[in-house]
Design a protein around this motif. Structure first.
Motif, PDB file in Angstrom:
ATOM      1  N   PRO A   1      38.526  33.152  28.244  1.00 13.49           N
ATOM      2  CA  PRO A   1      37.639  34.162  29.152  1.00 13.49           C
ATOM      3  C   PRO A   1      38.189  34.192  30.625  1.00 13.49           C
ATOM      4  CG  PRO A   1      36.985  31.804  29.055  1.00 13.49           C
ATOM      5  CD  PRO A   1      37.871  31.907  28.230  1.00 13.49           C
ATOM      6  N   VAL A   2      38.160  35.417  31.139  1.00 12.37           N
ATOM      7  CA  VAL A   2      38.679  35.722  32.643  1.00 12.37           C
ATOM      8  C   VAL A   2      37.263  36.022  33.444  1.00 12.37           C
ATOM      9  CG1 VAL A   2      39.991  37.392  34.087  1.00 12.37           C
ATOM     10  CG2 VAL A   2      40.688  36.767  31.755  1.00 12.37           C
ATOM     11  N   VAL A   3      37.170  35.431  34.449  1.00 12.18           N
ATOM     12  CA  VAL A   3      36.145  35.429  35.506  1.00 12.18           C
ATOM     13  C   VAL A   3      36.253  36.617  36.425  1.00 12.18           C
ATOM     14  CG1 VAL A   3      34.313  34.349  37.092  1.00 12.18           C
ATOM     15  CG2 VAL A   3      35.353  33.171  35.256  1.00 12.18           C
ATOM     16  N   LEU A   4      35.272  37.836  36.307  1.00 11.38           N
ATOM     17  CA  LEU A   4      35.333  38.889  37.227  1.00 11.38           C
ATOM     18  C   LEU A   4      34.742  38.833  38.355  1.00 11.38           C
ATOM     19  CD1 LEU A   4      35.676  41.953  34.505  1.00 11.38           C
ATOM     20  CD2 LEU A   4      37.484  40.538  35.450  1.00 11.38           C
ATOM     21  N   SER A   5      33.299  38.094  38.119  1.00 12.23           N
ATOM     22  CA  SER A   5      32.430  37.976  39.419  1.00 12.23           C
ATOM     23  C   SER A   5      33.246  37.293  40.467  1.00 12.23           C
ATOM     24  CB  SER A   5      31.279  37.223  38.763  1.00 12.23           C
ATOM     25  OG  SER A   5      30.802  37.790  37.793  1.00 12.23           O
ATOM     26  N   ASP A   6      32.879  37.753  41.845  1.00 15.71           N
ATOM     27  CA  ASP A   6      33.512  37.242  42.969  1.00 15.71           C
ATOM     28  C   ASP A   6      35.008  37.078  42.945  1.00 15.71           C
ATOM     29  OD1 ASP A   6      31.025  36.875  44.553  1.00 15.71           O
ATOM     30  OD2 ASP A   6      30.646  35.410  42.967  1.00 15.71           O
ATOM     31  N   SER A   7      35.730  37.932  42.315  1.00 12.10           N
ATOM     32  CA  SER A   7      37.072  37.801  42.275  1.00 12.10           C
ATOM     33  C   SER A   7      37.783  39.277  42.764  1.00 12.10           C
ATOM     34  CB  SER A   7      37.692  37.553  40.612  1.00 12.10           C
ATOM     35  OG  SER A   7      37.102  36.224  40.046  1.00 12.10           O
ATOM     36  N   VAL A   8      38.983  39.291  43.063  1.00 11.74           N
ATOM     37  CA  VAL A   8      39.908  40.302  43.487  1.00 11.74           C
ATOM     38  C   VAL A   8      40.966  40.779  42.682  1.00 11.74           C
ATOM     39  CG1 VAL A   8      39.045  40.116  46.136  1.00 11.74           C
ATOM     40  CG2 VAL A   8      41.232  39.023  44.991  1.00 11.74           C
TER      41      VAL A   8
END
Length: 244
Positions: free
Chosen positions: A103-110
């Protein structure tokens, strides 16, 4: 040795995540750095007692998400101070899977990086894990969160299993020693309400700033907070706060 000298070392703040046989977990990291360009290699430092570390080693892969400066601090509370054995850290958050399948977390990420483990080095309390970047993407041009901002804006310390963890009691003792040197100069100043620290996650409530995220106005002493006030990071109740 001056413990606060270590705070002058520059770091970012990231989410490192992985998944193995249906079990996924992730943690907040400030030790992520590029160690080679051809091939592109990233290194992370993982505590041996972390569930995430076990999953990364079994999966042979991990992702890194660079967090943005202005983020929902609850993501730090969940990934940094809660165990994946107790909560689903990914619930309600946007994720994808890239080439490795973790999994790759996109939330709150740049930005994010998808990495295949190439080498692991035993460092005693931690594993140094080097991964080859198989895929990456730029999500936003927003400013990334740094460890300095993490401490200064969000008033938090490193989680206990972080490689940069310093016990708050030792920091408080050092700060008290420095404070005693200026006591005479400040004797004539009006006494102000003292800040309180959450002993679970290290969040500091500063009366001068209040807690706008929880509707607390600046100038509100800790003693005047409602009894149901909870830490905005880890949700700990008032009884887990200690005066500084």
């Amino acid at each position: 040795m001056k413990l606060r000298a270590f705070h002058k070392l520059s770091y970012g703040v990231y989410i490192v995540a992985s998944e193995f046989e249906g079990q996924k977990d992730g943690y907040i990291a400030n030790t992520v750095f590029q160690v080679a360009s051809n091939p592109a290699l990233l290194a992370i430092s993982c505590h041996k007692n972390n569930l995430s570390t076990e999953i990364i080693r079994n999966a042979g892969a991990f992702s890194v998400s660079a967090l943005k400066k202005d983020l929902d601090v609850r993501i730090i509370g969940d990934f940094g101070f809660m165990s994946g054995k107790d909560i689903d850290k990914f619930k309600g958050r946007e994720t994808i899977k890239a080439k490795t399948g973790v999994p790759v977390v996109l939330s709150d990420s740049v930005a994010w990086f998808d990495c295949k483990v190439k080498e692991m080095v035993d460092l005693g309390s931690h594993w140094l894990i080097v991964g080859e970047v198989l895929d990456s993407d730029l999500i936003s041009e927003e400013e990334p969160l740094t460890y300095a901002i993490y401490r200064e804006k969000y008033k938090m310390l490193s989680p206990k299993n972080s490689p940069t963890f310093i016990e708050r009691d030792k920091l408080a003792e050092e700060e008290q020693q420095d404070l005693s040197k200026t006591t005479e100069a400040e004797d004539g100043k009006k006494k102000r309400a003292n800040p309180y620290v959450c002993i679970i996650c290290g969040f500091t409530y500063n009366p001068e700033e209040g807690d706008p995220s929880m509707g607390i106005q600046p100038g509100t002493p800790f003693e005047d907070l409602p009894e149901d006030y909870r830490c905005p990071i880890c949700n700990a109740s008032k009884e887990y706060f200690r005066e500084i």
